[in-house]
Design a protein around this motif. Structure first.
Motif, PDB file in Angstrom:
ATOM      1  N   ASP A 186       0.854  -1.194   0.000  1.00 21.93           N
ATOM      2  CA  ASP A 186       0.000   0.000   0.000  1.00 21.93           C
ATOM      3  C   ASP A 186       0.890   1.245   0.000  1.00 21.93           C
ATOM      4  OD1 ASP A 186      -2.241   1.623   0.115  1.00 21.93           O
ATOM      5  OD2 ASP A 186      -2.452   1.472   2.287  1.00 21.93           O
ATOM      6  N   HIS A 209       7.746   1.540   5.619  1.00 24.11           N
ATOM      7  CA  HIS A 209       7.713   0.102   5.906  1.00 24.11           C
ATOM      8  C   HIS A 209       8.999  -0.514   5.391  1.00 24.11           C
ATOM      9  CE1 HIS A 209       3.630  -0.520   7.293  1.00 24.11           C
ATOM     10  NE2 HIS A 209       3.097   0.060   6.252  1.00 24.11           N
ATOM     11  N   TYR A 222       6.437  -7.352   4.251  1.00 27.72           N
ATOM     12  CA  TYR A 222       5.119  -6.713   4.340  1.00 27.72           C
ATOM     13  C   TYR A 222       4.052  -7.663   3.806  1.00 27.72           C
ATOM     14  CZ  TYR A 222       1.784  -2.847   3.441  1.00 27.72           C
ATOM     15  OH  TYR A 222       0.700  -1.996   3.411  1.00 27.72           O
ATOM     16  N   ASN A 248       5.645  -6.540   8.919  1.00 24.61           N
ATOM     17  CA  ASN A 248       4.388  -5.810   9.098  1.00 24.61           C
ATOM     18  C   ASN A 248       3.203  -6.659   8.654  1.00 24.61           C
ATOM     19  OD1 ASN A 248       2.887  -3.107   9.451  1.00 24.61           O
ATOM     20  ND2 ASN A 248       2.227  -3.825   7.430  1.00 24.61           N
ATOM     21  N   GLU A 249       2.293  -6.931   9.585  1.00 27.12           N
ATOM     22  CA  GLU A 249       1.025  -7.629   9.301  1.00 27.12           C
ATOM     23  C   GLU A 249       1.212  -8.855   8.435  1.00 27.12           C
ATOM     24  OE1 GLU A 249      -1.761  -4.951   7.532  1.00 27.12           O
ATOM     25  OE2 GLU A 249      -2.035  -3.832   9.378  1.00 27.12           O
ATOM     26  N   TYR A 263      -7.568  -1.459  13.128  1.00 31.33           N
ATOM     27  CA  TYR A 263      -8.317  -0.384  12.462  1.00 31.33           C
ATOM     28  C   TYR A 263      -9.777  -0.355  12.905  1.00 31.33           C
ATOM     29  CZ  TYR A 263      -4.373   1.154   9.786  1.00 31.33           C
ATOM     30  OH  TYR A 263      -3.169   1.702   9.438  1.00 31.33           O
ATOM     31  N   TYR A 310     -11.738  -0.010   9.149  1.00 33.18           N
ATOM     32  CA  TYR A 310     -11.990  -1.238   8.383  1.00 33.18           C
ATOM     33  C   TYR A 310     -12.937  -2.167   9.137  1.00 33.18           C
ATOM     34  CZ  TYR A 310      -8.033   0.184   5.490  1.00 33.18           C
ATOM     35  OH  TYR A 310      -7.199   0.873   4.660  1.00 33.18           O
ATOM     36  N   GLU A 345      -0.231   0.742  14.598  1.00 35.84           N
ATOM     37  CA  GLU A 345      -1.124   1.438  13.649  1.00 35.84           C
ATOM     38  C   GLU A 345      -2.541   1.491  14.189  1.00 35.84           C
ATOM     39  OE1 GLU A 345      -1.061   0.143   9.482  1.00 35.84           O
ATOM     40  OE2 GLU A 345       1.113  -0.149   9.640  1.00 35.84           O
ATOM     41  N   TRP A 350      -1.388   5.633  12.330  1.00 36.13           N
ATOM     42  CA  TRP A 350      -1.170   5.657  10.885  1.00 36.13           C
ATOM     43  C   TRP A 350      -1.907   6.838  10.301  1.00 36.13           C
ATOM     44  CZ3 TRP A 350       2.433   3.269   8.395  1.00 36.13           C
ATOM     45  CH2 TRP A 350       2.378   3.163   6.998  1.00 36.13           C
ATOM     46  N   ARG A 389      -5.365   3.041  -4.024  1.00 30.62           N
ATOM     47  CA  ARG A 389      -6.387   3.976  -3.529  1.00 30.62           C
ATOM     48  C   ARG A 389      -7.002   4.743  -4.692  1.00 30.62           C
ATOM     49  NH1 ARG A 389      -7.131   1.989   1.567  1.00 30.62           N
ATOM     50  NH2 ARG A 389      -5.129   1.172   2.214  1.00 30.62           N
ATOM     51  N   ASN A 425      -3.463   7.567  -0.054  1.00 29.22           N
ATOM     52  CA  ASN A 425      -3.984   7.070   1.214  1.00 29.22           C
ATOM     53  C   ASN A 425      -4.132   8.318   2.081  1.00 29.22           C
ATOM     54  OD1 ASN A 425      -3.988   6.167   3.996  1.00 29.22           O
ATOM     55  ND2 ASN A 425      -3.336   4.148   3.261  1.00 29.22           N
ATOM     56  N   LYS A 480      -4.962   8.711   5.280  1.00 32.00           N
ATOM     57  CA  LYS A 480      -4.979   8.558   6.744  1.00 32.00           C
ATOM     58  C   LYS A 480      -4.014   9.511   7.425  1.00 32.00           C
ATOM     59  CE  LYS A 480      -6.709   3.864   6.621  1.00 32.00           C
ATOM     60  NZ  LYS A 480      -6.504   3.609   5.187  1.00 32.00           N
TER      61      LYS A 480
HETATM   62  C1  GCB Z   1      -2.031  -1.279   7.237  1.00 31.99           C
HETATM   63  C2  GCB Z   1      -0.705  -1.266   6.627  1.00 31.99           C
HETATM   64  C3  GCB Z   1      -0.359   0.053   6.005  1.00 31.99           C
HETATM   65  C4  GCB Z   1      -1.576   0.564   5.232  1.00 31.99           C
HETATM   66  C5  GCB Z   1      -2.691   0.805   6.221  1.00 31.99           C
HETATM   67  C6  GCB Z   1      -3.974   1.285   5.548  1.00 31.99           C
HETATM   68  O1  GCB Z   1      -2.358  -2.078   8.057  1.00 31.99           O
HETATM   69  O2  GCB Z   1       0.301  -1.665   7.523  1.00 31.99           O
HETATM   70  O3  GCB Z   1       0.729  -0.099   5.171  1.00 31.99           O
HETATM   71  O4  GCB Z   1      -1.277   1.709   4.498  1.00 31.99           O
HETATM   72  O5  GCB Z   1      -2.983  -0.402   6.867  1.00 31.99           O
HETATM   73  O6  GCB Z   1      -4.129   2.479   5.356  1.00 31.99           O
HETATM   74  O7  GCB Z   1      -4.797   0.443   5.220  1.00 31.99           O
END
Ligand code: GCB
Length: 635
Positions: A210, A378, A403, A441-442, A504, A508, A532, A577, A587, A597, A599
């Protein structure tokens, strides 16, 4: 502009001349060794502290050829080109009838360092090959050696000098060097670099991310001149857990590997001489009463290292970082990491950040938010960023680009990940600001993934015991009578010093108010960083807190999140984040995303959204609480 740099250097220093006479037979060995090393085109060991060396920048405008069909490297049967059609030959027609279908001299230019995507509209989404060419002159004094250093090039770089291949490097965010002694000419050197940023499932990162896949030579290119035998690497750091006991090592490179090395920290009145062994290695310890580095007082000491003809010096901070139960201890005292995550995008221009100016602005924003910590997501960010964090007093979480999904079973992928981790550890192991290496990461739990990550965790612990190791994990939720319990039980948490977790709630999953009845638990007695949380908002778009994409929605989400975070007993840090909106090809929603993005707490234009001030208030409260606790205990 022709893209031609003229670089001329001083004659050989008299001390080298004297040592040359004195060590006649070593000199002969050196020459033989140089001839041998020049014969092999390969990546050289990384040289510590490039900014502290005798360096010459090759940054500037480079000629480029965009090559989407790889015509510069393969023929119409897909065989590798070896003749003058290969672009790295930089060939010119010898007569009017000659066919040569490329020409750097009349091709366009791109700035180095910088990504190519934001320099030409036609390259915004480009993923493929681009050939770069730079011309330079360099008078290398006899008995000296020359290295070509790249801060980073994303993703694959094949490097050629004067029509010969020097070698290849894989990985978009870490430095690499080639030795060009014996290959460099006083005038008319042709340096060609093929950079290819195509994604691949077997790569690190893999093909799905992402963030924008910025291609190009994204960090500085430097010529580094050193004496024949030189101080290639050194580590000068406090022993783990100690406040006054420095444990260090030095590595020489060259033909005179056994010699005296002196380490000095004049301000702390420290000096020690050691002898390197037959491999050029020496270890040393120094005991001193030091002012320790911290965000409140980012004290750096000038450290000087001397060995024969080579001297190098650098500003280094000393601090200790440890975990005790659920606490993180900085210099022996519990600390809460008031952080924010950020991508390496410039606040000053579109595209990748790389400069000290970029770093200063991003870290100033983080400090204005109330941060003492940043999560550099990341992938490893530029060395300028880490040095600025040392100087400005910001603790750093540094991350490997493992990632989401990776080919966990592929040995080449693991080797690549190990190499990228090694390169960042070697680059930054003298930086006080770096307190955490994150290895992933995740990533979804499986036996193969656990094995892969455990190998990296062990590597990080083994190669740099002065830092903590973490990863951003995922968690499991169970609900009972309208109350949610989230469990952090990833098996690799047992191997980590600190658990990171991304969640999230309110974006989400569920609504922001869901956090009000959510409890966090973990079977591990370890500190947690909420690595995050957040939601998207378009700067300047307003409405009620239930309307997605409004600043009010995002601010309300932060209010609820913060209330929940305060109730997690083992929480020791937060890196929401994200600091600034950033580009992402995932996006696509018109008007609100448009390939960004959203956020960010700050828009891509640098404007602060409402949620910025919500988080700032929380961080101010934490700081005040800490100050009051310090007064109460007399600290
Ligand atoms: C996450 C990722 C990050 C994304 C973020 C998102 O969990 O680690 O890289 O950009 O969510 O905005 O969905």
């Amino acid at each position: 502009m022709s893209g031609n740099l003229n670089v001329c250097l001083k004659p050989l220093s008299s001390s080298i001349t004297r040592s040359k006479l004195k060590f006649r037979h070593e000199w002969l060995t050196a020459v033989l060794w140089l001839i041998a090393s020049a014969a092999f085109g390969q990546i050289a060991p990384l040289i510590a502290n490039i900014p502290g060396r005798h360096d010459t920048s090759l940054n500037g405008e480079w000629r480029v050829i965009v090559d989407p069909y790889d015509v510069g490297s393969i023929d119409y049967r897909a065989h590798p080109l070896k003749n003058n059609s290969a672009f790295y030959k930089n060939h010119k027609p010898q007569s009017p009838s000659d066919l040569v279908e490329y020409d750097f001299d009349t091709s366009g230019m791109l700035s180095v360092p910088r990504d190519w995507n934001t320099q030409r509209d036609s390259l915004l989404f480009y993923e493929g090959a681009v050939w770069y060419r730079q011309l330079f002159d360099y008078s290398l004094p006899t008995g000296h050696r020359l290295f070509l250093h790249f801060g980073a090039a994303n993703y694959l770089a094949s490097v050629y000098l004067n029509g010969e291949e020097l070698g290849r490097h894989e990985g978009g965010f870490t430095p690499f060097d080639f030795e060009i002694t014996g290959r460099v000419k006083p005038a008319g050197n042709v340096l060609v670099v093929l950079v290819d940023n195509r994604r691949g499932k077997e790569k690190v990162p893999t093909d799905n991310t992402d963030w924008w896949n910025y291609g190009g030579i994204t960090r500085p290119v430097t010529l580094v001149e050193v004496p024949e035998t030189f101080i290639q690497d050194y580590v000068v750091q406090l022993a783990p857990g100690s406040k006054g006991h420095i444990k260090g090592s030095v590595q020489l490179n060259g033909s005179r590997l056994q010699q005296k090395v002196t380490i000095r920290i004049p301000e702390a009145k420290l000096q020690q001489a050691v002898e390197t062994d037959a491999t050029g290695h020496a270890e040393f310890t120094l005991t001193a009463s030091l002012t320790l580095w911290s965000p409140e007082n980012p004290k750096l000491y000038k450290v000087e290292i001397d060995s024969g003809a080579d001297q190098v010096s650098e500003d280094i901070g000393f601090r200790s970082i440890q975990v005790r139960g659920q606490d993180i201890l900085l210099n022996g005292k519990p600390v809460f990491l008031r952080g924010v995550s950020l991508h390496e995008e410039s606040p000053l221009h579109p595209g990748r950040a790389w400069s000290t100016e970029d770093a200063r602005v991003l870290l100033t924003w983080a400090k204005e938010l109330g941060c003492n910590f940043v999560r550099l997501a990341h992938y490893p960010h530029s060395e300028n960023m880490i040095r600025m964090a040392d100087e400005m007093g910001v603790m750093v979480w540094e991350e490997s680009p493992i990632y989401w999904t990776i080919q966990w079973e592929n040995p080449a992928t693991l080797q690549n990940a190990e190499n990228q981790l090694r390169e960042v550890v070697e680059r930054d192991n003298n930086r006080a600001s770096v307190i955490i290496y994150s290895v992933a990461n995740e990533t979804p739990v499986s036996d193969a993934r656990n094995r892969f990550l455990r190998t990296l965790i062990q590597q990080a612990h083994g190669s740099d015991p002065t830092r903590l190791v973490s990863a951003a994990l995922e968690s499991h939720e169970t609900t009972q009578e309208g109350h949610a319990t989230i469990q952090i039980d990833d098996p690799i948490a047992g191997d980590l010093d600190i658990m990171g977790n991304n969640e999230y709630i309110g974006w989400y999953t569920h609504t922001p108010a869901y956090t009000d009845t959510t409890t966090w638990v973990s079977p591990y007695n370890k500190p947690l960083i909420m690595s995050e949380f957040g939601g998207d908002a378009l700067f300047g778009y307003h409405g009620d807190p239930q309307t997605r994409w409004t600043e009010e929605y995002q601010a309300n989400l932060y209010e609820h999140q913060i209330a929940m975070l305060k109730r997690i007993p083992f929480l020791r840090g937060t890196t929401p984040w994200v600091l600034k909106d950033f580009r992402s090809p995932r996006r696509t929603l018109p008007r609100f995303e448009d390939f960004f993005n959203r956020k960010g707490l700050v828009s891509d234009g640098g404007e602060r959204k409402k949620a910025f001030f919500v988080l700032q208030k929380f961080y101010q409260e934490l700081e005040t609480e800490k100050a009051n606790a310090g007064t109460a205990t007399g600290h």
